[in-house]
Design an enzyme around this catalytic site. Structure first.
Site, mmCIF file in Angstrom:
data_model
loop_
_atom_site.group_PDB
_atom_site.id
_atom_site.type_symbol
_atom_site.label_atom_id
_atom_site.label_comp_id
_atom_site.label_asym_id
_atom_site.label_seq_id
_atom_site.Cartn_x
_atom_site.Cartn_y
_atom_site.Cartn_z
ATOM 1 N N TYR A 1 0.677 17.553 9.827
ATOM 2 C CA TYR A 1 1.914 17.123 9.794
ATOM 3 C C TYR A 1 2.383 19.194 10.258
ATOM 4 C CZ TYR A 1 3.931 13.610 7.351
ATOM 5 O OH TYR A 1 4.739 12.089 7.124
ATOM 6 N N LYS B 1 -10.342 9.322 4.910
ATOM 7 C CA LYS B 1 -11.317 8.682 5.479
ATOM 8 C C LYS B 1 -12.265 9.371 5.792
ATOM 9 C CE LYS B 1 -11.153 4.531 8.038
ATOM 10 N NZ LYS B 1 -11.331 3.495 8.081
ATOM 11 N N ASP C 1 -8.161 3.227 4.489
ATOM 12 C CA ASP C 1 -7.910 1.687 4.356
ATOM 13 C C ASP C 1 -8.103 0.461 3.127
ATOM 14 O OD1 ASP C 1 -10.673 2.193 4.909
ATOM 15 O OD2 ASP C 1 -10.966 1.394 6.418
ATOM 16 N N ASP D 1 1.423 10.246 2.030
ATOM 17 C CA ASP D 1 3.019 9.674 2.572
ATOM 18 C C ASP D 1 2.523 8.354 3.134
ATOM 19 O OD1 ASP D 1 5.306 10.119 4.317
ATOM 20 O OD2 ASP D 1 5.118 9.562 6.307
ATOM 21 N N ASP E 1 5.029 5.369 0.072
ATOM 22 C CA ASP E 1 5.331 4.367 0.535
ATOM 23 C C ASP E 1 5.374 2.886 0.368
ATOM 24 O OD1 ASP E 1 7.160 5.558 1.880
ATOM 25 O OD2 ASP E 1 8.178 4.745 3.393
#
Ligand code: IPM
Ligand code: MG
Length: 360
Positions: free
Chosen positions: A142, A191, A223, A247, A251
């Site tokens: 970001y 990751k 994942d 983020d 959600d």
């Protein structure tokens, strides 16, 4: 207590949901003898339209001098074609960075009354869902370098993901403090099979957590985590992760609870001052219709009272009122299920207000 709150309504459904949250704050002030005053400021698309920039100086100055900030949502179709630096969303990133809000606390809790609104099978949901995502908020991709260049006659876009040891350290300490108040468990999501930043996360987290033998730590690739959240959500407790993974996962996690509409979030730095907002966006498709769910913003207010103002009883009063209203069967459209009563955004705010009781 006297508190000054910067209020940023923002765009889309922002003004409608914030209005309901303010009603709730006023009721708390009344019941518990506090004085909340509100400094309304512009940010996001509306600030671009009215003042020519998404995060005007007067807004950030207010955020930096008030006791905390309440934000509705920013963004909308109207500003979708602006370049990255002038989009409404940039206001949010600017506030986070300028206020030093490096930790983002996103609870994911299934209200019993909303179990049937969850898209998951009943046998998975009935084991309960109650975890917290601790998202790093001022680093990673970001805030890395962003550019679009022409190289060899074609456009090439670059977004750089960077993390320093100290950035990882401080957010890890936040997760540790939260885990100690819960079940002494932390899951670091990354990751690390691909990214150097993730490998650094593992190294730093491992180093710090070695000093906290009471905390059980696990690591999981993002994942895999996105799959396990659906398969066995009841097994999660405190998830610690970097900015973009947090983020996306938050959600996904919100939907397990039936709707993204009820979840608030706290963004905090080193002091007590924070920024509080629902985790959903500005929902321009339903803006101005008085049908949005204000419970996420109302929950954000409860978190403000709890985390920034240390008003635990007051926060409990709000949480209890939300639960009561849901138990009574009142729903906005996003969480509507059979047998419930569909009510408007403002009516939902009113229902919460009348159900707030002073406990202590
Ligand atoms: C969130 C939002 C923001 C983010 C956007 C609006 C910049 O999705 O708070 O989760 O990506 O952080
Ligand atoms: Mg998001």
């Amino acid at each position: 207590m006297e508190k000054i709150i910067t209020v940023i309504e923002g765009d889309g459904i922002g003004p409608e949901i914030v209005k309901e949250a303010i009603k709730v704050m006023d009721k708390i002030a009344d019941l518990y003898g506090h004085e909340f005053s509100y400094d309304y400021k512009l940010a996001g698309g509306i600030a671009i339209d009215e003042l020519g920039e998404c995060l005007p100086k007067s807004t950030i100055e207010s955020c930096l001098s008030s006791d905390s900030t309440l934000l509705g949502a920013v963004g909308g179709y109207k500003w979708d074609n602006l370049d990255g630096n002038s989009r409404p969303e940039k206001a949010l990133l600017g506030i986070r960075k300028e206020m030093g809000l490096y930790s983002n606390i996103r609870p994911c809790k299934l209200y019993d009354a909303l179990a049937s609104a969850s898209p998951l099978r009943a046998d998975i949901v009935q084991k309960g869902i109650d975890f917290i995502i601790v998202r790093e908020l001022t680093g990673g991709v970001y805030f890395g370098r962003h550019s679009t260049d022409i190289i060899d006659n074609e456009l090439v876009a670059t977004d750089v993901m960077t993390y320093s040891e100290s950035e990882i350290e401080r957010i890890t300490n936040v997760a540790i403090a939260i885990a100690k108040k819960r079940n002494n468990k932390i899951l670091v999501v990354d990751k690390a099979n691909i990214l150097d930043t993730s490998r650094l996360w593992r190294k730093v987290c491992g180093r710090i957590l070695a000093n906290h033998k009471d905390i059980e730590v696990e690591y999981m690739y993002v994942d895999n985590c996105s799959m396990q959240l659906i398969a066995r959500p009841s097994t999660f407790d405190v998830i610690l992760t970097e900015n973009m993974f947090g983020d996306i996962l938050s959600d996904e996690a919100s939907m397990l609870t039936g709707t993204i509409g009820t979840i608030g979030s706290a963004s905090l730095g080193d002091g007590t001052r924070g920024m509080y907002e629902p985790i959903h966006g500005s929902a321009p498709d339903i803006a101005g219709q008085n049908i949005a769910n204000p419970l996420g913003t109302i929950s954000a207010v409860s978190m403000m009272l709890r985390y920034s103002f240390n008003m635990q009883a007051e926060a409990d009063s709000i949480d209890n009122a939300i639960q009561k209203v849901l138990n009574l069967g009142y729903r906005t459209g996003d969480m509507m299920t059979k047998g419930c009563e569909k009510i408007s955004c403002s009516n939902m705010g009113n229902k919460v207000v009348v159900n707030i009781e002073r406990k202590h």
